[in-house]
Design a protein around this motif. Structure first.
Motif, PDB file in Angstrom:
ATOM      1  N   ARG A  16      -2.005  -1.192  -3.955  1.00 16.74           N
ATOM      2  CA  ARG A  16      -3.114  -0.349  -3.500  1.00 16.74           C
ATOM      3  C   ARG A  16      -2.598   1.048  -3.176  1.00 16.74           C
ATOM      4  O   ARG A  16      -1.557   1.226  -2.556  1.00 16.74           O
ATOM      5  N   PHE A  17      -3.378   2.045  -3.592  1.00 13.28           N
ATOM      6  CA  PHE A  17      -3.135   3.432  -3.220  1.00 13.28           C
ATOM      7  C   PHE A  17      -4.217   3.826  -2.221  1.00 13.28           C
ATOM      8  O   PHE A  17      -5.409   3.711  -2.519  1.00 13.28           O
ATOM      9  N   LEU A  18      -3.813   4.272  -1.051  1.00 11.83           N
ATOM     10  CA  LEU A  18      -4.753   4.686  -0.014  1.00 11.83           C
ATOM     11  C   LEU A  18      -4.748   6.200   0.083  1.00 11.83           C
ATOM     12  O   LEU A  18      -3.700   6.812   0.320  1.00 11.83           O
ATOM     13  N   ALA A  41      -9.643   3.758  -1.301  1.00 14.70           N
ATOM     14  CA  ALA A  41      -8.538   3.008  -1.889  1.00 14.70           C
ATOM     15  C   ALA A  41      -8.733   2.834  -3.381  1.00 14.70           C
ATOM     16  O   ALA A  41      -9.858   2.721  -3.876  1.00 14.70           O
ATOM     17  N   PHE A  42      -7.604   2.817  -4.090  1.00 17.35           N
ATOM     18  CA  PHE A  42      -7.592   2.530  -5.522  1.00 17.35           C
ATOM     19  C   PHE A  42      -6.684   1.337  -5.742  1.00 17.35           C
ATOM     20  O   PHE A  42      -5.484   1.403  -5.443  1.00 17.35           O
ATOM     21  N   ASP A  43      -7.250   0.234  -6.206  1.00 15.33           N
ATOM     22  CA  ASP A  43      -6.477  -0.982  -6.438  1.00 15.33           C
ATOM     23  C   ASP A  43      -6.036  -1.061  -7.886  1.00 15.33           C
ATOM     24  O   ASP A  43      -6.828  -0.818  -8.806  1.00 15.33           O
ATOM     25  N   PHE A  44      -4.770  -1.429  -8.092  1.00 20.94           N
ATOM     26  CA  PHE A  44      -4.201  -1.471  -9.445  1.00 20.94           C
ATOM     27  C   PHE A  44      -3.535  -2.819  -9.700  1.00 20.94           C
ATOM     28  O   PHE A  44      -2.755  -3.289  -8.868  1.00 20.94           O
ATOM     29  N   PRO A  45      -3.843  -3.464 -10.859  1.00 18.00           N
ATOM     30  CA  PRO A  45      -4.966  -3.138 -11.758  1.00 18.00           C
ATOM     31  C   PRO A  45      -6.287  -3.567 -11.139  1.00 18.00           C
ATOM     32  O   PRO A  45      -6.298  -4.380 -10.210  1.00 18.00           O
ATOM     33  N   ALA A  46      -7.382  -3.049 -11.647  1.00 18.41           N
ATOM     34  CA  ALA A  46      -8.675  -3.231 -10.990  1.00 18.41           C
ATOM     35  C   ALA A  46      -9.086  -4.698 -10.894  1.00 18.41           C
ATOM     36  O   ALA A  46      -9.568  -5.141  -9.855  1.00 18.41           O
ATOM     37  N   SER A  53       3.088  -4.330   2.853  1.00 18.28           N
ATOM     38  CA  SER A  53       4.267  -3.476   2.747  1.00 18.28           C
ATOM     39  C   SER A  53       3.834  -2.142   2.154  1.00 18.28           C
ATOM     40  O   SER A  53       3.070  -2.095   1.201  1.00 18.28           O
ATOM     41  N   HIS A  54       4.300  -1.054   2.724  1.00 21.37           N
ATOM     42  CA  HIS A  54       3.835   0.236   2.240  1.00 21.37           C
ATOM     43  C   HIS A  54       4.851   1.327   2.533  1.00 21.37           C
ATOM     44  O   HIS A  54       5.777   1.163   3.317  1.00 21.37           O
ATOM     45  N   ALA A  55       4.620   2.429   1.882  1.00 20.60           N
ATOM     46  CA  ALA A  55       5.361   3.660   2.126  1.00 20.60           C
ATOM     47  C   ALA A  55       4.357   4.792   2.189  1.00 20.60           C
ATOM     48  O   ALA A  55       3.223   4.656   1.715  1.00 20.60           O
ATOM     49  N   THR A  81       0.820  -1.207   0.000  1.00 19.78           N
ATOM     50  CA  THR A  81       0.000   0.000   0.000  1.00 19.78           C
ATOM     51  C   THR A  81       0.853   1.257   0.000  1.00 19.78           C
ATOM     52  O   THR A  81       1.754   1.391   0.824  1.00 19.78           O
ATOM     53  N   LEU A  82       0.565   2.136  -0.927  1.00 20.41           N
ATOM     54  CA  LEU A  82       1.165   3.467  -0.932  1.00 20.41           C
ATOM     55  C   LEU A  82       0.143   4.413  -0.319  1.00 20.41           C
ATOM     56  O   LEU A  82      -0.925   4.639  -0.894  1.00 20.41           O
ATOM     57  N   TRP A  83       0.450   4.935   0.840  1.00 17.14           N
ATOM     58  CA  TRP A  83      -0.481   5.809   1.548  1.00 17.14           C
ATOM     59  C   TRP A  83      -0.231   7.243   1.116  1.00 17.14           C
ATOM     60  O   TRP A  83       0.849   7.791   1.327  1.00 17.14           O
ATOM     61  N   LEU A  84      -1.230   7.873   0.500  1.00 16.57           N
ATOM     62  CA  LEU A  84      -1.121   9.235  -0.016  1.00 16.57           C
ATOM     63  C   LEU A  84      -1.650  10.201   1.033  1.00 16.57           C
ATOM     64  O   LEU A  84      -2.853  10.259   1.291  1.00 16.57           O
TER      65      LEU A  84
END
Length: 357
Positions: A75-77, A64-69, A100-102, A27-30
């Motif tokens: 996942r982008f949060l 959340a936006f999951d890629f690819p759908a 795992s995320h940043a 997950t990339l947390w925005l």
């Protein structure tokens, strides 16, 4: 050596992964105010034309936006509550911690009101001091004066570094409506790869093989299961010399079945020829050397075992990636150029090796 190759290519054990493989989505947390350019950032990274409508609620204050759908690997949060009275990021942080995320702190250079963003980052770092953080300064196309841009970026960067209590890597992006003229995306990808190496694997673009890549996305959890099992088994002395080739052979059998094919002797020979027996021989020889290194006292039980596990993970993943592309075409009566196949194997191996560090 021939026996080893036979194990890799033809005599894999009848080992199947669990029917339901649930891998946590990295997950990339925005973190950023509304209008900071978070959706544009996702669109630039993924190449998706429509991103905004693809975000779905996942907590009371995040989406959340999951890629690819269809078969997501990333996942982008997007935290939406920043700046709202009573906002508590704990629930969003718990969601991000599932994989795992940043954290990507997204700030528009013409928006000086970043107090809520800094407060949230401060709480995140207090709870998870080692979480990777990247500051993304957007609006490079909105603040054209070089001096004004440097001042705005420097002031915002200082606020976030004070909140994080450490220096933070940063990139500057220009994200106009016309993404063809976007600037800074390559730098962003490079920085993400430094912070979270597996993201380079997840964001790998295969524009020429879009249909095959979509098919591989459905098989990727299975390939990762075998790769993980191979890496884990290779950490023990001598065990890997038996289990790794068997797991790799089992993976190839399983992939063939998923593509509606049988892993026959003739098909084995065709795949080996296309991939190149030289590459397989080179890996087999290095694998045997690693097995011997694991017997060396102290070194072999620590560094040697770790190196063997990392190499087996990467090689098994790369073998699965190449085999999936080759089988995809074989099932359609097509062929895959040997050079393209070897390039795909080498690229998958390199990226998987980096991701496993």
């Amino acid at each position: 050596m021939k026996g080893y190759i036979r194990k890799i290519l033809g005599l894999g054990a009848a080992l199947e992964p669990p029917e339901s493989i649930e891998l946590p989505l990295p997950t990339l947390w925005l973190l950023g105010n509304t209008g900071a350019g978070k959706s544009s950032l996702v669109r630039a990274l993924t190449g998706e034309a429509e991103v905004g409508s693809g975000f779905a609620p996942c907590t009371r204050t995040a989406r959340a936006f999951d890629f690819p759908a269809g078969h997501p690997v990333l996942r982008f949060l997007d935290t939406r509550g920043l700046g709202e009275a009573g906002y508590d990021p704990a629930e969003d942080l718990a969601t991000a911690e599932k994989g795992s995320h940043a954290v990507l702190v997204v700030m528009r250079m013409d928006d000086p009101a970043q107090g809520a963003v800094a407060d949230t980052l401060r709480r995140v770092r207090a709870r998870r001091p080692k979480v990777p953080v990247l500051v993304v300064h957007t609006g490079g196309d909105l603040v054209r004066d070089a001096g004004a841009q440097a001042r705005a970026r420097g002031q915002a960067q200082a606020v976030m570094e004070a909140a994080a209590r450490s220096a933070l890597p940063a990139v500057t992006l220009s994200l106009p409506e016309d993404m063809d003229s976007a600037e800074g995306i390559d730098d962003l990808r490079a920085r993400l790869g430094e912070l979270l190496p597996e993201l380079t694997l997840l964001l790998m673009r295969e524009r020429d093989w879009s249909e095959e890549a979509a098919r591989f996305a459905t098989l990727r959890p299975m390939v990762l299961w075998y790769a993980g099992a191979a890496g884990a088994s290779d950490a023990a002395p001598l065990v890997g010399s038996v289990s790794v080739p068997a797991l790799q052979g089992a993976l190839l059998h399983a992939l063939a079945r998923r593509h509606g094919l049988e892993w026959t002797t003739a098909r084995i020979a065709l795949f080996a020829s296309a991939l190149g027996t030289g590459a397989i021989l080179q890996y087999a020889a290095s694998h045997m050397l690693r097995q011997g290194a694991k017997l060396v006292p102290v070194y072999g039980q620590t560094l040697g075992a770790a190196a063997a596990a990392a190499a087996s993970f990467a090689a098994t993943y790369a073998l699965g990636r190449a085999a999936s592309a080759w089988l995809y075409r074989a099932a359609r009566g097509e062929t895959l150029d040997s050079e393209d196949l070897r390039h795909l194997y080498d690229e998958a191996f390199t990226r998987a090796r980096h991701a496993n560090r």
